[in-house]
Design an enzyme around this catalytic site. Structure first.
Site, PDB file in Angstrom:
ATOM      1  CG  HIS A 122      71.183  49.590  49.411  1.00  0.00           C
ATOM      2  ND1 HIS A 122      71.322  50.916  49.757  1.00  0.00           N
ATOM      3  CD2 HIS A 122      71.352  48.882  50.555  1.00  0.00           C
ATOM      4  CE1 HIS A 122      71.571  51.003  51.050  1.00  0.00           C
ATOM      5  NE2 HIS A 122      71.594  49.775  51.561  1.00  0.00           N
ATOM      6  CG  ASP A 199      75.588  48.021  45.018  1.00  0.00           C
ATOM      7  OD1 ASP A 199      76.506  47.540  45.704  1.00  0.00           O
ATOM      8  OD2 ASP A 199      74.566  48.528  45.514  1.00  0.00           O
ATOM      9  CD  GLN A 202      74.739  42.465  50.815  1.00  0.00           C
ATOM     10  OE1 GLN A 202      75.168  41.398  51.252  1.00  0.00           O
ATOM     11  NE2 GLN A 202      74.365  43.454  51.598  1.00  0.00           N
ATOM     12  CE  LYS A 225      76.622  46.407  53.508  1.00  0.00           C
ATOM     13  NZ  LYS A 225      75.553  46.756  52.558  1.00  0.00           N
ATOM     14  CB  CYS A 363      68.328  50.289  52.306  1.00  0.00           C
ATOM     15  SG  CYS A 363      68.843  50.957  53.880  1.00  0.00           S
TER      16      CYS A 363
END
Ligand SMILES: *Cc1c(COP(=O)(O)O)cnc(C)c1O
Length: 405
Positions: A122, A199, A202, A225, A363
């Site tokens: 991202h 990261d 997700q 999220k 992104c």
């Protein structure tokens, strides 16, 4: 025991709303999740009954707010398996978490040091490193992608050197759905003495992650999220590394003592939490995590995998469909194009039938460059979605395609 999806859906008021005359079909979970009543009510209760600044007052409300905020930190600590709650730092989201590490861990790096990221990141896990590389004269390298949307792990080994100081990568790709082999990435990075940042924007809503078992050095995610509010997120870092890092924001709450000539910084986690934070956001993120914790992640994974498999089979009935991201190990994200039809046109026609998908580069422009496409249409599923909704989506998609062809 299988998930009771009908009961879960009933906890999300927005899922029973309409877009015009069509029931909402929300397939944009990769961009943000909807919120259960528990979280919505928690926000409201805070402002109705508890609002006060934290870590400051001796008065009743301030003590309640402080306790609730710190309890949320403990819930999150337990959820990600951190050793200490002081390793859990509230941020405004994934983006701020990565910028914090780039700024503060970046201060410990010097010219010629190397950072490795991947071609599927991202933008928020690319740009802060480019800024740092420029500021400090570092080398930034990328693990390349393969045609199926997985990382080229052989190429990764070739990039590692004894100058590699940090390897930062996404657990799950937000534009392709690829689940990366994070254990192997961590092990190989640690082998050359590099630190690792994950990261997890997700992943925590889809699978169980334990930072101590993984032995990652940093992990970041966003509240919005994982069924929590916007404007709040978490940076996990190992205590010894966080202690070595200087703070990057100065202000209230991050200090022990301030005089005109010098300041003594506060202990973790407060050293990195200058100023009045998003108090209600932090508390309600704790509620979201507690809510999520009632479910069995094996069941969530199995159900979401079923949704993905169903949608993938169904979408292939449409002529000219091209799916981007065909990794074997894949999360419930379906990115696709149909012939040379523009994603934006399809997204608009789907919206006219009540269906929310994301269109564009998500992104992740380097991913789009790799596949030589301007963008995709992305349907991303949560465990409150259903096969019936996928049927509605496929029918609407066929209609959109017939209008555009
Ligand atoms: C959403 C997302 C981000 C950015 O999160 P923010 O909440 O916008 O800070 C970063 N990485 C991935 C993989 C994401 O999906």
């Amino acid at each position: 025991m299988a998930l009771n999806v009908e009961n879960i859906r009933a906890e999300f008021p927005i899922l029973s709303t309409k877009v015009g005359k069509y029931p909402l079909v929300y397939f944009d979970n990769g961009a943000t999740s909807e919120k259960p009543t528990a979280v919505i009510n928690r926000v409201s209760k805070y402002y109705r009954e508890e609002n006060a600044n934290i870590h400051r007052g001796v008065h009743h409300l301030s003590q309640i707010s402080t306790t609730n905020y710190e309890n949320a930190r403990h819930s999150i600590q337990a959820f990600i398996g951190a050793k200490k709650s002081s390793e859990v730092i509230f941020t405004s989201g994934t983006t701020e978490g990565i910028n914090l590490v780039a700024q503060c861990y970046g201060e410990l790096l010097s010219k010629g040091d190397e950072i490795i990221i991947t071609e599927m990141e991202h933008h928020s896990n690319i740009v802060p490193w480019q800024m740092l590389a420029e500021r400090k004269g570092l080398d930034l390298k990328f693990i390349p992608l393969k045609e199926n949307g997985t990382l080229d792990m052989n190429a990764f080994e070739g990039l590692l050197t004894n100058k590699t100081k940090l390897v930062a990568f996404t657990h799950i790709s937000n534009s392709l759905g690829t689940i990366n082999p994070i254990e192997e990435l961590i092990e190989k990075s640690h082998h050359v003495g590099a630190k690792v940042l994950i990261d997890a924007a997700q992943s925590l809503q889809h699978c169980k992650v334990n930072v101590q078992e993984l032995d990652c050095d940093f992990l970041v995610f966003s509240g919005h999220k994982v069924f929590g509010p916007t404007g709040v997120g978490i940076l996990y870092g190992k205590e010894d590394i966080l202690n070595q890092m200087p703070p990057y924001k100065g202000g209230g709450d991050m200090i022990k003592e301030v005089s005109m000539s010098k300041t003594i910084y506060n202990d973790l986690p407060h050293k990195f939490e200058a100023g009045t934070p998003n108090i209600v956001g932090g508390i309600a993120l704790g509620t979201a995590i507690d809510w999520l914790n009632q479910f069995d992640f094996n069941e969530i994974e199995a159900y979401e995998h079923e949704l993905l498999a169903y949608a993938t089979t169904k979408i292939k009935e449409i002529d000219g469909v091209m799916i981007y991201g065909t990794a074997e190990n894949k999360s419930s994200i379906l990115s696709f194009l149909i012939d040379d039809l523009h994603p934006y046109d399809i997204g608009t026609l789907l919206n006219q039938q009540g269906i929310a998908v994301r269109t564009g580069h998500h992104c992740t422009q380097p991913v789009m460059d790799f596949f030589k496409i301007p963008g995709t249409i992305r349907a991303s599923f949560s465990f409150y979605n259903t096969k019936e909704e996928i049927d509605v989506f496929i029918t609407a998609l066929k209609k959109a395609v017939s209008m555009l062809r």
